[in-house]
Design an enzyme around this catalytic site. Structure first.
Site, PDB file in Angstrom:
ATOM      1  N   GLU A 129       0.823  -1.225   0.000  1.00  0.00           N
ATOM      2  CA  GLU A 129       0.000   0.000   0.000  1.00  0.00           C
ATOM      3  C   GLU A 129       0.850   1.264   0.000  1.00  0.00           C
ATOM      4  O   GLU A 129       0.490   2.279   0.594  1.00  0.00           O
ATOM      5  CB  GLU A 129      -0.983   0.017   1.180  1.00  0.00           C
ATOM      6  CG  GLU A 129      -1.955  -1.140   1.194  1.00  0.00           C
ATOM      7  CD  GLU A 129      -2.734  -1.277  -0.104  1.00  0.00           C
ATOM      8  OE1 GLU A 129      -2.890  -0.268  -0.810  1.00  0.00           O
ATOM      9  OE2 GLU A 129      -3.164  -2.399  -0.412  1.00  0.00           O
ATOM     10  N   GLY A 130       1.976   1.218  -0.675  1.00  0.00           N
ATOM     11  CA  GLY A 130       2.896   2.345  -0.711  1.00  0.00           C
ATOM     12  C   GLY A 130       3.915   2.205   0.397  1.00  0.00           C
ATOM     13  O   GLY A 130       3.567   2.272   1.575  1.00  0.00           O
TER      14      GLY A 130
END
Length: 589
Positions: A442-443
């Protein structure tokens, strides 16, 4: 086998006493109709049973067995299907979903507390429904009415799941490089062709359909991120009456063999001319997908808190029972051969660090949830606008700080066990492995830090940061505020460093990347100080009621004396500038 018991007393304390959430809900008409204090408490109590009794017992066995792939089909570990069927019967996937399409419409403040329990009980299991909830959010916010009415009800019900298909083998963070293509069809649909990797829950045997949200490019799309569109691609096609039709041209090529979250299927997904439907506007898919990504970033932050809580519970239980040596001041339990290790200062340092950071994170997660509720439901335009700004500022902090410190806490918990912490049967090494991914997906946390400093702070001249620090200053204005001087000094340090970076970045853009991770941690520690001051203010007024409040005050004292001073070192690192990072040539590494 380690057990998990939801920290209900602390969850209720944060929700009802610190933030007085029912009072907030009562003044927001949409939420006032959906939830009150009694309903919220009942939901948390039931969630504790579901996570502790149904899902947690599958955590170790799921890790041992793992998800399995054969001929394009994925089988989840023993017990997962049965537990998932019970889980969705409780409506948990749609807990905060839109009631118009079958969701329960509960506030985000309540949902974050439930998700923490879920990740603490079993991170692999939690991911299947977390991706579904995020996909529902994006569909509800951006899809056409036809798509929403067709896909949201069975997704909220948990009969259909969701996945997020962004990453390609050559394109991770830089999504502008994706090669997946979407060809328009005469009937208004699109043919999607391409391959995606690292797709959580891309294939599984828990649900009858999987709804993939896929980033792809149209034939005439501009280059780079501005040419990305978002498409809804079902595993099985859906007939006009809502029933399932033929299989779509979607297949799972393999699953990854991972360090942790082994019961969660991480898939390579192939789209071979699959039928898909545009979500939102053409070439604006990244903005639509960010609705889901920002939800998932907070959710993955909660994985950090949940794993830390589980590790803390295990470590405290062990430290109370494990007998080793005598306390430095003399025997504490002279009738035994040795004292329990909880008497030793270093063990207490580790346990208190875990407790202070986990409880601080829990409060901050609820605070971010409160801002999400205000950004969605507030009727006052300024209140809504301010909440939206705070959500944008604090989401990267929640994702990265929760998971960085969550790993630290899980390692502390493992260390308390000594050699037993390295042995599988105690559960501590699994928590270390499971939580490690949360800093990556998610980053990555480095990307979160760049986003925070470059876009959310320097990008608007510190306006949103001053909104947050202004709130802290307003809270600390009364002279009797607990830890007032320490809180204000840390806030001033954050503001001063922000101003210094703003000035430095004008002439040297490398300063942003050089300082970003330390800056995010600095902001995280200040945010936790704000949370601990708020919790101490409540506990101080009730200290004579029971031991819970005196323990809360003692933990606050530990945070301000032993953890908040880390901001001094972070400031020094930031002010050292970027030059030390460029003292070596590439060949000298």
């Amino acid at each position: 086998m380690p057990e998990f018991n939801a920290p209900l007393r602390d969850l209720h304390f944060v929700l009802h006493e610190v933030f007085q959430a029912p009072s907030l809900w009562a003044r927001l008409p949409v939420l006032a109709e959906a939830v009150d204090a009694e309903t919220a408490s009942a939901i948390l109590e039931e969630a504790a049973k579901v996570t502790g009794q149904l899902i947690a017992p599958l955590n170790r066995t799921g890790d041992e067995e793992g998800a399995r792939w054969q001929d394009g089909q994925v089988t989840t570990p023993s017990g997962f299907r049965e537990a998932y069927a019970t889980y969705i019967n409780g409506g948990w996937v749609g807990l905060s979903g839109n009631p118009q399409y079958g969701g329960m419409g509960m506030p985000k403040m309540l949902a974050v507390q439930f998700e923490e329990m879920l990740y603490a009980a079993n991170s692999s299991f939690a991911l299947y429904s977390a991706l579904s909830a995020g996909a529902c959010l994006a569909i509800d916010a951006h899809a056409s009415e036809e798509l929403k009415s067709t896909f949201l009800p069975p997704m909220y019900a948990g009969r259909w799941a969701g996945s997020m298909c962004l990453t390609e083998a050559h394109a991770g963070t830089d999504l502008g490089l994706i090669r997946t293509r979407a060809e328009p069809q005469a009937d208004g649909s699109y043919r999607i062709s391409g391959s995606k990797i690292f797709i959580t829950g891309g294939e599984q045997d828990l649900t009858e359909n999987i709804i993939h949200l896929v980033l792809a490019k149209l034939p005439d799309a501009p280059s780079g991120p501005k040419g990305i569109s978002l498409f809804l691609v079902p595993k099985k096609l859906v007939n006009a009456d809502g029933s399932l039709g033929a299989s779509n041209a979607v297949s799972c090529g393999s699953i990854e063999h991972k360090m942790g979250i082994k019961a969660s299927s991480t898939c390579v997904m192939n789209f071979d001319g699959a039928s898909g439907y545009l979500v939102g506007e053409a070439n604006r898919g990244l903005a639509a997908m960010f609705t889901m990504m920002n939800y998932e970033r907070l959710s993955i932050g909660l994985q950090g808190i949940g794993c830390a809580e589980a590790s803390y519970q295990n470590a405290v239980s062990y430290a109370r029972e494990r007998l080793q040596s005598r306390a430095p001041g003399g025997p504490q339990e002279p009738d035994k051969s040795a004292d329990p290790i909880i008497v030793h200062p270093d063990v207490r340092r580790m346990l208190l660090s875990m407790k202070a950071m986990t409880e601080g994170g829990r409060a901050f997660a609820s605070y971010v949830g409160q801002q999400l509720d205000l950004s969605k439901f507030a009727e006052d335009a300024e209140e809504k606008r301010n909440a939206e700004a705070l959500v944008a500022l604090l989401t990267p902090v929640a994702k990265a700080f929760f998971t960085d410190t969550g790993l630290d806490s899980c390692v502390h918990g493992q260390q308390v066990f000594g050699g037993h912490g390295y042995i599988r049967e105690w559960g501590q090494e699994q928590l270390v492995r499971d939580v490690r991914i949360a800093q990556i997906y998610e980053g990555t946390n480095g990307i979160q830090a760049l986003d925070l400093l470059g876009r959310k702070v320097l990008g608007n001249g510190g306006t949103t940061l001053r909104l947050f620090t202004g709130e802290i200053r307003a809270f600390a204005a009364p002279a009797e505020t607990p830890y007032r001087n320490d809180l204000l000094a840390a806030t001033e340090r954050l503001e001063a460093v922000s101003d210094w970076l703003m000035d430095q970045a004008k002439d040297n853009p490398t300063e942003v990347g050089a300082a970003s991770v330390e800056y995010l941690h600095l902001l995280g520690y200040v945010a936790y100080a704000y949370m601990w001051a708020r919790m101490a203010a409540v506990a101080q007024a009730k200290a004579e009621a029971d031991d819970f409040y005196t323990a809360k005050l003692a933990t606050a004292a530990f945070y301000f004396s032993r953890l908040l001073p880390r901001t001094l070192g972070l400031e020094a690192c930031i002010r050292a500038g970027s030059a030390p990072l460029f003292g070596l040539s590439a060949e000298q590494f």
